[in-house]
Scaffold this motif. Structure first.
Motif, PDB file in Angstrom:
ATOM      1  N   LYS A  49      49.571  -8.382 -22.346  1.00  0.00           N
ATOM      2  CA  LYS A  49      49.590  -7.028 -21.791  1.00  0.00           C
ATOM      3  C   LYS A  49      50.199  -7.108 -20.387  1.00  0.00           C
ATOM      4  O   LYS A  49      50.089  -8.115 -19.699  1.00  0.00           O
ATOM      5  CB  LYS A  49      48.169  -6.466 -21.703  1.00  0.00           C
ATOM      6  N   GLU A  50      50.832  -6.027 -19.949  1.00  0.00           N
ATOM      7  CA  GLU A  50      51.532  -6.018 -18.665  1.00  0.00           C
ATOM      8  C   GLU A  50      50.648  -6.432 -17.490  1.00  0.00           C
ATOM      9  O   GLU A  50      51.115  -7.081 -16.564  1.00  0.00           O
ATOM     10  CB  GLU A  50      52.130  -4.632 -18.394  1.00  0.00           C
ATOM     11  N   GLY A  56      53.819 -19.376 -17.522  1.00  0.00           N
ATOM     12  CA  GLY A  56      55.016 -19.496 -18.330  1.00  0.00           C
ATOM     13  C   GLY A  56      56.112 -20.255 -17.620  1.00  0.00           C
ATOM     14  O   GLY A  56      55.900 -20.831 -16.543  1.00  0.00           O
ATOM     15  N   THR A  57      57.269 -20.232 -18.248  1.00  0.00           N
ATOM     16  CA  THR A  57      58.460 -20.829 -17.651  1.00  0.00           C
ATOM     17  C   THR A  57      59.626 -19.864 -17.812  1.00  0.00           C
ATOM     18  O   THR A  57      59.709 -19.125 -18.787  1.00  0.00           O
ATOM     19  CB  THR A  57      58.845 -22.167 -18.317  1.00  0.00           C
ATOM     20  N   ILE A  58      60.494 -19.898 -16.832  1.00  0.00           N
ATOM     21  CA  ILE A  58      61.773 -19.193 -16.912  1.00  0.00           C
ATOM     22  C   ILE A  58      62.837 -20.284 -16.872  1.00  0.00           C
ATOM     23  O   ILE A  58      62.849 -21.111 -15.963  1.00  0.00           O
ATOM     24  CB  ILE A  58      61.969 -18.207 -15.746  1.00  0.00           C
ATOM     25  N   THR A  59      63.688 -20.287 -17.884  1.00  0.00           N
ATOM     26  CA  THR A  59      64.756 -21.274 -17.957  1.00  0.00           C
ATOM     27  C   THR A  59      66.085 -20.560 -17.777  1.00  0.00           C
ATOM     28  O   THR A  59      66.337 -19.549 -18.433  1.00  0.00           O
ATOM     29  CB  THR A  59      64.724 -22.001 -19.313  1.00  0.00           C
ATOM     30  N   LEU A  60      66.924 -21.090 -16.884  1.00  0.00           N
ATOM     31  CA  LEU A  60      68.238 -20.509 -16.612  1.00  0.00           C
ATOM     32  C   LEU A  60      69.316 -21.568 -16.757  1.00  0.00           C
ATOM     33  O   LEU A  60      69.123 -22.700 -16.292  1.00  0.00           O
ATOM     34  CB  LEU A  60      68.336 -20.005 -15.169  1.00  0.00           C
ATOM     35  N   GLU A  77      63.878 -15.730  -5.850  1.00  0.00           N
ATOM     36  CA  GLU A  77      62.714 -16.630  -5.932  1.00  0.00           C
ATOM     37  C   GLU A  77      61.822 -16.497  -4.694  1.00  0.00           C
ATOM     38  O   GLU A  77      60.595 -16.501  -4.807  1.00  0.00           O
ATOM     39  CB  GLU A  77      63.172 -18.071  -6.115  1.00  0.00           C
ATOM     40  N   HIS A  78      62.411 -16.344  -3.540  1.00  0.00           N
ATOM     41  CA  HIS A  78      61.623 -16.181  -2.309  1.00  0.00           C
ATOM     42  C   HIS A  78      60.840 -14.872  -2.304  1.00  0.00           C
ATOM     43  O   HIS A  78      59.823 -14.764  -1.627  1.00  0.00           O
ATOM     44  CB  HIS A  78      62.522 -16.272  -1.080  1.00  0.00           C
ATOM     45  N   SER A  79      61.305 -13.894  -3.050  1.00  0.00           N
ATOM     46  CA  SER A  79      60.581 -12.620  -3.163  1.00  0.00           C
ATOM     47  C   SER A  79      59.361 -12.722  -4.071  1.00  0.00           C
ATOM     48  O   SER A  79      58.549 -11.800  -4.126  1.00  0.00           O
ATOM     49  CB  SER A  79      61.504 -11.529  -3.712  1.00  0.00           C
ATOM     50  N   TYR A  80      59.235 -13.818  -4.810  1.00  0.00           N
ATOM     51  CA  TYR A  80      58.148 -14.003  -5.778  1.00  0.00           C
ATOM     52  C   TYR A  80      57.386 -15.300  -5.502  1.00  0.00           C
ATOM     53  O   TYR A  80      56.981 -16.004  -6.427  1.00  0.00           O
ATOM     54  CB  TYR A  80      58.704 -14.005  -7.204  1.00  0.00           C
ATOM     55  N   LEU A  81      57.166 -15.613  -4.232  1.00  0.00           N
ATOM     56  CA  LEU A  81      56.488 -16.864  -3.864  1.00  0.00           C
ATOM     57  C   LEU A  81      55.097 -16.985  -4.476  1.00  0.00           C
ATOM     58  O   LEU A  81      54.652 -18.089  -4.796  1.00  0.00           O
ATOM     59  CB  LEU A  81      56.407 -17.001  -2.342  1.00  0.00           C
ATOM     60  N   ASN A  82      54.398 -15.872  -4.641  1.00  0.00           N
ATOM     61  CA  ASN A  82      53.059 -15.921  -5.230  1.00  0.00           C
ATOM     62  C   ASN A  82      53.081 -16.203  -6.728  1.00  0.00           C
ATOM     63  O   ASN A  82      52.052 -16.568  -7.300  1.00  0.00           O
ATOM     64  CB  ASN A  82      52.294 -14.616  -4.970  1.00  0.00           C
ATOM     65  N   ASN A  83      54.234 -16.013  -7.358  1.00  0.00           N
ATOM     66  CA  ASN A  83      54.353 -16.211  -8.804  1.00  0.00           C
ATOM     67  C   ASN A  83      54.958 -17.558  -9.179  1.00  0.00           C
ATOM     68  O   ASN A  83      54.733 -18.044 -10.285  1.00  0.00           O
ATOM     69  CB  ASN A  83      55.208 -15.109  -9.429  1.00  0.00           C
ATOM     70  N   LYS A 104      53.390 -18.089 -12.690  1.00  0.00           N
ATOM     71  CA  LYS A 104      52.051 -17.570 -13.002  1.00  0.00           C
ATOM     72  C   LYS A 104      51.962 -16.168 -12.428  1.00  0.00           C
ATOM     73  O   LYS A 104      52.661 -15.817 -11.477  1.00  0.00           O
ATOM     74  CB  LYS A 104      50.962 -18.449 -12.394  1.00  0.00           C
ATOM     75  N   GLY A 105      51.098 -15.347 -13.017  1.00  0.00           N
ATOM     76  CA  GLY A 105      50.902 -14.004 -12.494  1.00  0.00           C
ATOM     77  C   GLY A 105      50.745 -12.999 -13.619  1.00  0.00           C
ATOM     78  O   GLY A 105      50.634 -13.355 -14.793  1.00  0.00           O
ATOM     79  N   LYS A 106      50.739 -11.740 -13.241  1.00  0.00           N
ATOM     80  CA  LYS A 106      50.638 -10.683 -14.239  1.00  0.00           C
ATOM     81  C   LYS A 106      51.919 -10.652 -15.062  1.00  0.00           C
ATOM     82  O   LYS A 106      53.022 -10.847 -14.553  1.00  0.00           O
ATOM     83  CB  LYS A 106      50.391  -9.341 -13.569  1.00  0.00           C
ATOM     84  N   VAL A 107      51.748 -10.407 -16.342  1.00  0.00           N
ATOM     85  CA  VAL A 107      52.864 -10.410 -17.283  1.00  0.00           C
ATOM     86  C   VAL A 107      53.995  -9.511 -16.796  1.00  0.00           C
ATOM     87  O   VAL A 107      55.169  -9.893 -16.829  1.00  0.00           O
ATOM     88  CB  VAL A 107      52.381 -10.001 -18.689  1.00  0.00           C
ATOM     89  N   GLY A 108      53.663  -8.322 -16.321  1.00  0.00           N
ATOM     90  CA  GLY A 108      54.683  -7.387 -15.840  1.00  0.00           C
ATOM     91  C   GLY A 108      55.491  -7.952 -14.684  1.00  0.00           C
ATOM     92  O   GLY A 108      56.716  -7.789 -14.635  1.00  0.00           O
ATOM     93  N   GLU A 109      54.823  -8.629 -13.753  1.00  0.00           N
ATOM     94  CA  GLU A 109      55.521  -9.242 -12.615  1.00  0.00           C
ATOM     95  C   GLU A 109      56.457 -10.349 -13.083  1.00  0.00           C
ATOM     96  O   GLU A 109      57.581 -10.478 -12.584  1.00  0.00           O
ATOM     97  CB  GLU A 109      54.511  -9.840 -11.630  1.00  0.00           C
TER      98      GLU A 109
END
Length: 135
Positions: A49-50, A56-60, A77-83, A104-109
């Motif tokens: 749920k959002e 998880g992982t993000i692969t690029l 990436e610097h805008s999402y330091l908490n994630n 890590k974090g909320k699914v929506g983020e």
């Protein structure tokens, strides 16, 4: 140990044959373990749920010669330091890099972060994969 429950499943013969091939290819010791893995994966996916907390992982895969792409990736990436837990950067060849970002974090983020990265010009391929502990 949890109580085991046995149940029967009826499936088309062609589907069963393909399932048997998958079991052998992946090296499962039994059909039961393969079915358990499929159920676990479906339950984790269903539970996304959002506002739910997830890992998880993000692969690029991207062309590092694309003008200002590495700077844009770093800025996002610097805008999402908490994630972002960690990143791993691999040089594939003279033009391409692979980056794996543990998140890590909320699914929506996490979906938002992934979308911002995957839609950058020069990103050739990528994927957000969620994981979790079975419910």
């Amino acid at each position: 140990m949890a109580k085991l429950v046995r149940f029967a499943v009826s499936i088309d013969e062609k589907l069963f044959t393909k399932f048997e091939e998958l079991i052998e290819k992946r090296g499962y010791v039994s059909r039961s373990e393969a079915v358990r893995d499929l159920i676990r994966a479906a339950l984790i996916e269903e539970d996304l749920k959002e506002d739910k907390f997830a890992f998880g992982t993000i692969t690029l895969v991207y062309d590092h010669h694309q003008k200002e792409l590495t700077e844009r990736i770093t800025d996002i990436e610097h805008s999402y330091l908490n994630n972002i837990i960690s990143t791993m950067h691999i040089h594939i060849d003279h033009h391409h890099c692979l980056e794996v970002i543990a998140v890590k974090g909320k699914v929506g983020e996490l979906k938002e972060l992934s979308d911002r990265l995957l839609t950058l010009k020069g990103v050739k391929h990528g994927k957000l994969v969620f994981t979790g502990i079975e419910p």
